[in-house]
Design a protein around this motif. Structure first.
Motif, PDB file in Angstrom:
ATOM      1  N   ILE A  84      68.263 -11.651  45.644  1.00  8.83           N
ATOM      2  CA  ILE A  84      69.341 -10.863  44.974  1.00  8.83           C
ATOM      3  C   ILE A  84      70.485 -10.430  45.521  1.00  8.83           C
ATOM      4  O   ILE A  84      71.508 -10.377  44.855  1.00  8.83           O
ATOM      5  N   VAL A  85      70.372 -10.312  46.591  1.00 11.25           N
ATOM      6  CA  VAL A  85      71.585  -9.843  47.504  1.00 11.25           C
ATOM      7  C   VAL A  85      72.624 -11.071  47.268  1.00 11.25           C
ATOM      8  O   VAL A  85      73.787 -10.796  47.059  1.00 11.25           O
ATOM      9  N   LEU A  86      72.208 -12.379  47.606  1.00  7.54           N
ATOM     10  CA  LEU A  86      73.014 -13.419  47.624  1.00  7.54           C
ATOM     11  C   LEU A  86      73.472 -13.639  46.076  1.00  7.54           C
ATOM     12  O   LEU A  86      74.947 -14.062  46.178  1.00  7.54           O
ATOM     13  N   GLY A  87      72.592 -13.434  45.194  1.00  2.48           N
ATOM     14  CA  GLY A  87      73.192 -13.645  43.804  1.00  2.48           C
ATOM     15  C   GLY A  87      74.021 -12.721  43.312  1.00  2.48           C
ATOM     16  O   GLY A  87      75.197 -13.000  42.602  1.00  2.48           O
ATOM     17  N   TRP A  88      73.997 -11.348  43.855  1.00  6.24           N
ATOM     18  CA  TRP A  88      75.039 -10.594  43.569  1.00  6.24           C
ATOM     19  C   TRP A  88      76.210 -10.793  44.237  1.00  6.24           C
ATOM     20  O   TRP A  88      77.492 -10.692  43.438  1.00  6.24           O
ATOM     21  N   LEU A  89      76.354 -11.150  45.339  1.00  2.02           N
ATOM     22  CA  LEU A  89      77.724 -11.348  46.022  1.00  2.02           C
ATOM     23  C   LEU A  89      78.157 -12.706  45.278  1.00  2.02           C
ATOM     24  O   LEU A  89      79.360 -12.610  45.325  1.00  2.02           O
ATOM     25  N   GLY A  90      77.431 -13.611  45.043  1.00  6.75           N
ATOM     26  CA  GLY A  90      78.071 -14.755  44.259  1.00  6.75           C
ATOM     27  C   GLY A  90      78.668 -14.317  43.129  1.00  6.75           C
ATOM     28  O   GLY A  90      79.565 -15.052  42.611  1.00  6.75           O
ATOM     29  N   LEU A  91      77.913 -13.682  42.331  1.00  2.00           N
ATOM     30  CA  LEU A  91      78.336 -13.332  40.955  1.00  2.00           C
ATOM     31  C   LEU A  91      79.974 -12.450  41.287  1.00  2.00           C
ATOM     32  O   LEU A  91      80.742 -12.671  40.306  1.00  2.00           O
ATOM     33  N   GLN A  92      79.887 -11.709  42.100  1.00  4.19           N
ATOM     34  CA  GLN A  92      81.092 -10.986  42.378  1.00  4.19           C
ATOM     35  C   GLN A  92      82.246 -11.696  42.702  1.00  4.19           C
ATOM     36  O   GLN A  92      83.576 -11.611  42.596  1.00  4.19           O
ATOM     37  N   GLY A  93      81.857 -12.750  43.521  1.00  6.69           N
ATOM     38  CA  GLY A  93      82.888 -13.706  44.096  1.00  6.69           C
ATOM     39  C   GLY A  93      83.385 -14.442  42.940  1.00  6.69           C
ATOM     40  O   GLY A  93      84.737 -14.364  42.987  1.00  6.69           O
ATOM     41  N   VAL A  94      82.530 -14.724  42.159  1.00  6.48           N
ATOM     42  CA  VAL A  94      82.912 -15.605  40.673  1.00  6.48           C
ATOM     43  C   VAL A  94      83.862 -14.785  40.013  1.00  6.48           C
ATOM     44  O   VAL A  94      85.048 -15.010  39.429  1.00  6.48           O
ATOM     45  N   LEU A  95      83.759 -13.311  39.626  1.00 10.23           N
ATOM     46  CA  LEU A  95      84.340 -12.475  38.938  1.00 10.23           C
ATOM     47  C   LEU A  95      85.752 -12.229  39.717  1.00 10.23           C
ATOM     48  O   LEU A  95      86.722 -11.842  39.066  1.00 10.23           O
ATOM     49  N   TYR A  96      85.777 -12.327  40.983  1.00 10.43           N
ATOM     50  CA  TYR A  96      87.161 -12.054  41.875  1.00 10.43           C
ATOM     51  C   TYR A  96      88.051 -13.215  41.450  1.00 10.43           C
ATOM     52  O   TYR A  96      89.064 -13.001  41.274  1.00 10.43           O
ATOM     53  N   LEU A  97      87.471 -14.251  41.145  1.00  5.10           N
ATOM     54  CA  LEU A  97      88.321 -15.438  41.063  1.00  5.10           C
ATOM     55  C   LEU A  97      88.811 -15.746  39.581  1.00  5.10           C
ATOM     56  O   LEU A  97      89.518 -16.662  39.389  1.00  5.10           O
TER      57      LEU A  97
END
Length: 399
Positions: A84-97
């Protein structure tokens, strides 16, 4: 020949002066207890987070109970939590870009350059909210977050440690002008804690700026919402206290992301290096201690009268008004002291040559933004009931 040698020496001296001007000076003054603090705090901070979460789960919810409520090792780890934590960080990273929103320039750096930053944090919040709503509608048990809060905090803290180590190693090959003025002591333990590099980036992806307002702040809102949904599962509807806490803190996070550009003038971005202090604070401390009120109310419900709720709401509104107005005034002054809205304010010079506001909001109290923060933090905690039961958290002032 003598003239040529003298000219070469003069040119060499000028080049050295130019290099020294851009090079970060060695840090001589240490904060947070120096090396001792840098060794102790990376242990004490995670322990504090886990202890506070455990206290909320105990029947008395008292910080001073003995023996202290210590979780078992089995309660601290679940593979799902890491996913969950890794997925959340990944999602926010995609939204950042995502190429949405505008791009803003940071303050002038030591070498005269200015970095570019995407101002799309509010878009990330809105998209995250839509995705979350659709997921809940499709049957996602958001209330499950309350059952794995300890493993989530452990995973977030562990990732903060790993990130901090990688950041320190990256700083060893960073150019001298890229180092932070406060984390360049030459002591590995202290520099690891404070952060050695000022603006560590992978390409155009700014790691410090990303962590400052994205995964932790938005994650805080998601955890709060998970507590609310769990309360609905247990009691049929959310309590007024839970609604107030969720509403107040959602306002705070929304304000931070709506005014995201203002973070570029704060100490975190403009002065502090990116090390364990900020990494752990952004990824673990913020989402798991700032959500303590919602966590507490789930396990220790407290009812409010309409009049009491109105008084608490008024207190939060007052704190928010002071907080937003004073921070906006500070940001305008830092961005452009000639702005007509702040150019007439009285200032004093500091030893570093910078100027500090001593009029306007900053003429009433030394830190009006912290006053607003404290009033809001009080309003967030009052719905939990009378002391010593409610957990009280004071926020890290966002711009």
């Amino acid at each position: 020949l003598v003239l040529v040698v003298l000219r070469l020496k003069r040119q060499t001296a000028r080049i050295r002066m130019a290099v020294d001007k851009h090079r970060a000076p060695r840090t001589t003054e240490k904060e947070f207890g120096g090396t001792l603090g840098a060794v102790c705090l990376p242990v004490l901070l995670p322990v504090t987070v886990l202890y506070l979460l455990s206290v909320c789960c105990s029947p008395s919810a008292s910080l001073l109970q003995w023996p202290p409520p210590l979780p078992s090792p089995a309660q601290l780890w679940q593979p799902k939590a890491l996913a969950i934590v890794l997925g959340w960080l990944g999602l926010q990273g995609v939204l950042y870009l995502l190429p949405v929103g505008k791009t803003a320039q940071g303050l002038v750096l030591r070498d005269g350059s200015r970095l570019q930053y995407p101002i799309n944090g509010f878009h990330s919040l809105c998209i995250s909210a839509v995705l979350l709503a659709v997921s809940v509608w499709a049957g996602l048990p958001l209330g499950y977050l309350s059952d794995i809060l300890l493993p989530l905090a452990v995973c977030a803290g562990g990732l903060a440690f790993i990130l901090s180590l990688l950041l320190y190693l990256k700083s060893l090959v960073a150019p001298p002008h890229a180092l932070a003025p406060g984390g360049n002591t030459g002591n590995p333990l202290y520099d690891f804690f404070m952060g050695r590099e000022l603006n560590p980036r992978i390409g155009t992806f700014d790691l410090k700026y990303f962590c400052e307002l994205r995964p932790g702040l938005i994650g805080w809102v998601v955890i709060n919402m998970g507590m609310l949904m769990k309360e609905v599962e247990l009691r049929g509807s959310p309590s007024l206290s839970m609604l107030l806490v969720n509403g107040f803190q959602l306002l705070y996070v929304t304000d931070a992301l709506w005014n995201e550009e203002a973070v570029l003038t704060t100490m975190d971005i403009a002065h502090d290096g990116f090390g364990f202090m900020l990494a752990f604070g952004d990824l673990a401390w913020v989402p798991f201690t700032y959500s303590l009120q919602a966590h507490f109310l789930l396990l220790h419900p407290h009812s409010l009268s309409t009049l009491t709720a109105a008084a608490i709401t008024a207190l939060n509104a007052l704190g928010y008004f002071i907080f937003r107005q004073s921070n906006s005034q500070k940001n305008r002054f830092r961005r452009d002291p000639t702005d007509p809205r702040v150019s007439g304010l009285e200032t004093i010079a500091t030893a570093t040559g910078k100027r500090l506001l001593v009029s306007g909001w900053w003429g009433f109290v030394r830190h009006p933004n912290y006053l607003g923060d404290l009033l809001m933090a009080l309003a967030w905690s009052l719905p939990c009931g009378e002391p010593p039961r409610p957990p009280t958290t004071v926020s890290h002032t966002h711009p």
